[in-house]
Motif scaffolding. Structure first.
Motif, mmCIF file in Angstrom:
data_model
loop_
_atom_site.group_PDB
_atom_site.id
_atom_site.type_symbol
_atom_site.label_atom_id
_atom_site.label_comp_id
_atom_site.label_asym_id
_atom_site.label_seq_id
_atom_site.Cartn_x
_atom_site.Cartn_y
_atom_site.Cartn_z
ATOM 1 N N LYS A 148 2.609 9.658 -5.527
ATOM 2 C CA LYS A 148 3.206 10.959 -5.175
ATOM 3 C C LYS A 148 4.149 11.413 -6.290
ATOM 4 O O LYS A 148 4.106 12.571 -6.697
ATOM 5 C CB LYS A 148 3.966 10.862 -3.850
ATOM 6 N N ASP A 149 4.977 10.499 -6.779
ATOM 7 C CA ASP A 149 5.906 10.855 -7.848
ATOM 8 C C ASP A 149 5.163 11.314 -9.096
ATOM 9 O O ASP A 149 5.541 12.312 -9.731
ATOM 10 C CB ASP A 149 6.811 9.672 -8.189
ATOM 11 N N VAL A 150 4.096 10.624 -9.453
ATOM 12 C CA VAL A 150 3.314 10.998 -10.636
ATOM 13 C C VAL A 150 2.617 12.342 -10.407
ATOM 14 O O VAL A 150 2.619 13.209 -11.285
ATOM 15 C CB VAL A 150 2.284 9.899 -10.983
ATOM 16 N N ALA A 151 2.038 12.526 -9.228
ATOM 17 C CA ALA A 151 1.345 13.788 -8.923
ATOM 18 C C ALA A 151 2.314 14.967 -8.978
ATOM 19 O O ALA A 151 1.979 16.031 -9.516
ATOM 20 C CB ALA A 151 0.672 13.700 -7.557
ATOM 21 N N GLU A 152 3.518 14.789 -8.444
ATOM 22 C CA GLU A 152 4.508 15.871 -8.484
ATOM 23 C C GLU A 152 4.909 16.192 -9.918
ATOM 24 O O GLU A 152 5.084 17.356 -10.266
ATOM 25 C CB GLU A 152 5.731 15.497 -7.646
ATOM 26 N N ALA A 153 5.026 15.176 -10.752
ATOM 27 C CA ALA A 153 5.356 15.414 -12.165
ATOM 28 C C ALA A 153 4.220 16.155 -12.862
ATOM 29 O O ALA A 153 4.469 17.079 -13.654
ATOM 30 C CB ALA A 153 5.635 14.089 -12.871
ATOM 31 N N MET A 154 2.974 15.787 -12.565
ATOM 32 C CA MET A 154 1.824 16.473 -13.172
ATOM 33 C C MET A 154 1.790 17.938 -12.756
ATOM 34 O O MET A 154 1.579 18.814 -13.595
ATOM 35 C CB MET A 154 0.510 15.789 -12.754
ATOM 36 N N SER B 267 -3.356 10.784 0.956
ATOM 37 C CA SER B 267 -3.589 12.191 1.273
ATOM 38 C C SER B 267 -2.397 12.786 2.014
ATOM 39 O O SER B 267 -1.910 13.865 1.675
ATOM 40 C CB SER B 267 -4.858 12.327 2.121
ATOM 41 N N ASN B 268 -1.913 12.061 3.013
ATOM 42 C CA ASN B 268 -0.793 12.552 3.812
ATOM 43 C C ASN B 268 0.482 12.650 2.981
ATOM 44 O O ASN B 268 1.245 13.607 3.112
ATOM 45 C CB ASN B 268 -0.556 11.635 5.012
ATOM 46 N N ILE B 269 0.713 11.668 2.126
ATOM 47 C CA ILE B 269 1.948 11.633 1.347
ATOM 48 C C ILE B 269 1.971 12.723 0.279
ATOM 49 O O ILE B 269 2.981 13.393 0.077
ATOM 50 C CB ILE B 269 2.155 10.237 0.731
ATOM 51 N N LEU C 212 0.834 -1.209 0.000
ATOM 52 C CA LEU C 212 0.000 0.000 0.000
ATOM 53 C C LEU C 212 0.870 1.261 0.000
ATOM 54 O O LEU C 212 0.575 2.222 -0.712
ATOM 55 C CB LEU C 212 -0.945 -0.009 1.199
ATOM 56 N N GLU C 213 1.944 1.243 0.773
ATOM 57 C CA GLU C 213 2.837 2.398 0.783
ATOM 58 C C GLU C 213 3.467 2.617 -0.588
ATOM 59 O O GLU C 213 3.603 3.752 -1.035
ATOM 60 C CB GLU C 213 3.922 2.224 1.846
ATOM 61 N N SER C 214 3.821 1.532 -1.264
ATOM 62 C CA SER C 214 4.448 1.697 -2.583
ATOM 63 C C SER C 214 3.472 2.315 -3.582
ATOM 64 O O SER C 214 3.874 3.122 -4.412
ATOM 65 C CB SER C 214 4.991 0.364 -3.104
ATOM 66 N N ILE C 215 2.197 1.955 -3.493
ATOM 67 C CA ILE C 215 1.185 2.581 -4.353
ATOM 68 C C ILE C 215 1.148 4.086 -4.081
ATOM 69 O O ILE C 215 1.169 4.905 -5.000
ATOM 70 C CB ILE C 215 -0.204 1.957 -4.119
ATOM 71 N N ALA C 216 1.104 4.439 -2.808
ATOM 72 C CA ALA C 216 1.003 5.854 -2.435
ATOM 73 C C ALA C 216 2.254 6.634 -2.832
ATOM 74 O O ALA C 216 2.157 7.759 -3.346
ATOM 75 C CB ALA C 216 0.746 5.974 -0.934
ATOM 76 N N TYR D 218 9.288 8.296 3.259
ATOM 77 C CA TYR D 218 9.403 8.523 1.820
ATOM 78 C C TYR D 218 10.866 8.478 1.386
ATOM 79 O O TYR D 218 11.196 7.884 0.359
ATOM 80 C CB TYR D 218 8.755 9.849 1.437
ATOM 81 N N ASP D 219 11.746 9.064 2.177
ATOM 82 C CA ASP D 219 13.173 9.016 1.861
ATOM 83 C C ASP D 219 13.684 7.580 1.882
ATOM 84 O O ASP D 219 14.469 7.171 1.032
ATOM 85 C CB ASP D 219 13.982 9.879 2.840
ATOM 86 N N ARG D 220 13.226 6.784 2.852
ATOM 87 C CA ARG D 220 13.635 5.371 2.917
ATOM 88 C C ARG D 220 13.092 4.600 1.719
ATOM 89 O O ARG D 220 13.761 3.723 1.189
ATOM 90 C CB ARG D 220 13.163 4.727 4.230
ATOM 91 N N TRP D 221 11.868 4.947 1.290
ATOM 92 C CA TRP D 221 11.300 4.286 0.114
ATOM 93 C C TRP D 221 12.139 4.602 -1.125
ATOM 94 O O TRP D 221 12.435 3.722 -1.922
ATOM 95 C CB TRP D 221 9.844 4.710 -0.080
ATOM 96 N N LYS D 222 12.534 5.872 -1.276
ATOM 97 C CA LYS D 222 13.367 6.240 -2.421
ATOM 98 C C LYS D 222 14.695 5.489 -2.392
ATOM 99 O O LYS D 222 15.189 5.054 -3.433
ATOM 100 C CB LYS D 222 13.595 7.759 -2.462
ATOM 101 N N ASP D 223 15.262 5.324 -1.204
ATOM 102 C CA ASP D 223 16.496 4.546 -1.075
ATOM 103 C C ASP D 223 16.264 3.098 -1.515
ATOM 104 O O ASP D 223 17.095 2.513 -2.208
ATOM 105 C CB ASP D 223 17.005 4.554 0.370
ATOM 106 N N ALA D 224 15.141 2.521 -1.104
ATOM 107 C CA ALA D 224 14.827 1.135 -1.477
ATOM 108 C C ALA D 224 14.668 1.007 -2.991
ATOM 109 O O ALA D 224 15.145 0.034 -3.590
ATOM 110 C CB ALA D 224 13.560 0.666 -0.769
ATOM 111 N N VAL D 225 14.017 1.987 -3.614
ATOM 112 C CA VAL D 225 13.851 1.957 -5.066
ATOM 113 C C VAL D 225 15.219 2.027 -5.736
ATOM 114 O O VAL D 225 15.504 1.266 -6.671
ATOM 115 C CB VAL D 225 12.939 3.111 -5.549
ATOM 116 N N GLU D 226 16.069 2.901 -5.258
ATOM 117 C CA GLU D 226 17.406 3.037 -5.841
ATOM 118 C C GLU D 226 18.193 1.718 -5.710
ATOM 119 O O GLU D 226 18.855 1.294 -6.651
ATOM 120 C CB GLU D 226 18.160 4.165 -5.142
#
Length: 138
Positions: A28-34, A62-64, A20-24, A121-129
Protein backbone atom coordinates in the motif's frame (compact mmCIF):
# COMPACT_ATOMS: atom_id res chain seq x y z
CA UNK A 1 12.40 -7.13 11.95
CA UNK A 2 10.10 -7.16 14.90
CA UNK A 3 6.79 -8.66 15.84
CA UNK A 4 4.75 -6.28 17.96
CA UNK A 5 1.73 -7.06 20.10
CA UNK A 6 2.36 -10.70 20.89
CA UNK A 7 0.79 -12.21 23.99
CA UNK A 8 0.79 -15.69 25.52
CA UNK A 9 -2.25 -16.39 23.34
CA UNK A 10 -0.38 -15.70 20.11
CA UNK A 11 -0.31 -18.77 17.87
CA UNK A 12 1.45 -19.56 14.63
CA UNK A 13 -1.68 -18.59 12.69
CA UNK A 14 -1.38 -15.07 14.10
CA UNK A 15 2.24 -14.85 12.94
CA UNK A 16 1.29 -16.04 9.44
CA UNK A 17 -1.51 -13.51 9.21
CA UNK A 18 0.75 -10.73 10.49
CA UNK A 19 3.27 -11.62 7.80
CA UNK A 20 0.64 -11.46 5.05
CA UNK A 21 -0.72 -8.19 6.43
CA UNK A 22 2.76 -6.68 6.46
CA UNK A 23 3.20 -7.55 2.78
CA UNK A 24 -0.11 -5.88 1.96
CA UNK A 25 0.56 -2.78 4.06
CA UNK A 26 4.05 -2.28 2.63
CA UNK A 27 2.61 -2.64 -0.86
CA UNK A 28 0.00 0.00 0.00
CA UNK A 29 2.80 2.41 0.89
CA UNK A 30 4.59 1.73 -2.40
CA UNK A 31 1.37 2.00 -4.43
CA UNK A 32 0.52 5.35 -2.81
CA UNK A 33 4.01 6.65 -3.62
CA UNK A 34 3.66 5.51 -7.25
CA UNK A 35 0.27 7.17 -7.61
CA UNK A 36 1.59 10.38 -6.08
CA UNK A 37 4.88 10.49 -8.00
CA UNK A 38 3.44 9.49 -11.37
CA UNK A 39 0.15 11.38 -10.94
CA UNK A 40 -1.85 8.34 -12.10
CA UNK A 41 -5.12 6.69 -11.19
CA UNK A 42 -4.63 3.12 -9.98
CA UNK A 43 -7.73 1.34 -11.28
CA UNK A 44 -6.23 -2.15 -10.92
CA UNK A 45 -2.95 -3.72 -9.92
CA UNK A 46 -1.43 -6.78 -11.59
CA UNK A 47 0.47 -8.97 -9.17
CA UNK A 48 2.93 -11.83 -9.50
CA UNK A 49 5.29 -13.99 -7.48
CA UNK A 50 4.82 -16.93 -5.20
CA UNK A 51 2.93 -15.03 -2.50
CA UNK A 52 0.04 -14.20 -4.84
CA UNK A 53 -1.00 -17.85 -4.82
CA UNK A 54 -2.55 -16.96 -1.46
CA UNK A 55 -6.14 -15.83 -2.07
CA UNK A 56 -6.36 -14.23 1.38
CA UNK A 57 -3.36 -12.03 0.60
CA UNK A 58 -4.75 -10.96 -2.77
CA UNK A 59 -8.15 -10.05 -1.31
CA UNK A 60 -6.54 -8.26 1.62
CA UNK A 61 -4.30 -6.36 -0.79
CA UNK A 62 -7.30 -5.29 -2.83
CA UNK A 63 -9.10 -4.04 0.27
CA UNK A 64 -6.06 -2.25 1.67
CA UNK A 65 -5.10 -0.47 -1.55
CA UNK A 66 -8.70 0.09 -2.55
CA UNK A 67 -8.27 -1.23 -6.07
CA UNK A 68 -8.85 -4.46 -7.94
CA UNK A 69 -6.02 -6.99 -7.79
CA UNK A 70 -5.49 -9.05 -10.94
CA UNK A 71 -3.55 -12.31 -10.68
CA UNK A 72 -2.22 -13.92 -13.89
CA UNK A 73 -2.33 -17.60 -14.80
CA UNK A 74 1.48 -17.65 -14.77
CA UNK A 75 2.48 -15.98 -11.53
CA UNK A 76 6.24 -16.57 -11.77
CA UNK A 77 6.83 -13.79 -14.27
CA UNK A 78 10.56 -13.41 -13.69
CA UNK A 79 11.20 -16.83 -15.21
CA UNK A 80 8.59 -16.17 -17.88
CA UNK A 81 10.27 -12.88 -18.76
CA UNK A 82 13.61 -14.62 -19.18
CA UNK A 83 11.99 -17.17 -21.48
CA UNK A 84 10.32 -14.40 -23.48
CA UNK A 85 13.63 -12.54 -23.83
CA UNK A 86 15.32 -15.69 -25.09
CA UNK A 87 12.46 -16.33 -27.52
CA UNK A 88 12.69 -12.80 -28.87
CA UNK A 89 16.47 -13.11 -29.21
CA UNK A 90 16.27 -16.25 -31.36
CA UNK A 91 13.30 -15.04 -33.40
CA UNK A 92 10.64 -17.33 -31.92
CA UNK A 93 8.55 -14.19 -31.42
CA UNK A 94 8.88 -11.18 -33.67
CA UNK A 95 7.47 -8.46 -31.41
CA UNK A 96 6.75 -7.73 -27.79
CA UNK A 97 3.09 -7.27 -28.77
CA UNK A 98 2.86 -11.02 -29.41
CA UNK A 99 3.94 -11.62 -25.83
CA UNK A 100 1.29 -9.31 -24.42
CA UNK A 101 -1.35 -11.51 -26.01
CA UNK A 102 -0.09 -14.46 -23.93
CA UNK A 103 -0.92 -12.77 -20.61
CA UNK A 104 -4.10 -14.26 -19.14
CA UNK A 105 -6.06 -13.55 -15.98
CA UNK A 106 -6.35 -16.33 -13.42
CA UNK A 107 -8.52 -14.41 -10.97
CA UNK A 108 -9.64 -10.90 -10.13
CA UNK A 109 -10.02 -9.69 -6.55
CA UNK A 110 -12.44 -6.75 -6.38
CA UNK A 111 -12.43 -4.39 -3.42
CA UNK A 112 -14.73 -5.45 -0.58
CA UNK A 113 -16.41 -2.14 0.17
CA UNK A 114 -17.42 -3.41 3.63
CA UNK A 115 -13.82 -4.13 4.67
CA UNK A 116 -12.68 -1.84 7.47
CA UNK A 117 -8.93 -1.59 7.06
CA UNK A 118 -8.09 1.87 8.41
CA UNK A 119 -7.92 0.88 12.10
CA UNK A 120 -5.60 -2.05 11.39
CA UNK A 121 -3.50 0.02 9.00
CA UNK A 122 -3.09 2.72 11.65
CA UNK A 123 -2.04 0.06 14.19
CA UNK A 124 0.44 -1.34 11.66
CA UNK A 125 1.96 2.12 11.17
CA UNK A 126 2.27 2.45 14.95
CA UNK A 127 4.03 -0.93 15.10
CA UNK A 128 6.45 0.13 12.36
CA UNK A 129 7.21 3.36 14.20
CA UNK A 130 7.88 1.44 17.43
CA UNK A 131 10.27 -0.90 15.64
CA UNK A 132 12.47 1.83 14.18
CA UNK A 133 16.04 2.36 15.36
CA UNK A 134 16.39 -1.04 17.06
CA UNK A 135 19.40 -2.05 14.99
CA UNK A 136 22.49 -0.16 16.03
CA UNK A 137 26.05 -0.18 14.73
CA UNK A 138 28.52 -1.34 17.35
Amino acid sequence: GTIVGMTRGTRREHIVRATLESIAYQTKDVAEAMVSDADIDLSSLRVDGGAVKNNFLCQLQSNIIGTEIVRPVVDETTALGAAYAAGLAVGYWDTVDELRDNWQVDRRFPVDEDADIEVNYDRWKDAVERSEDWAQDE
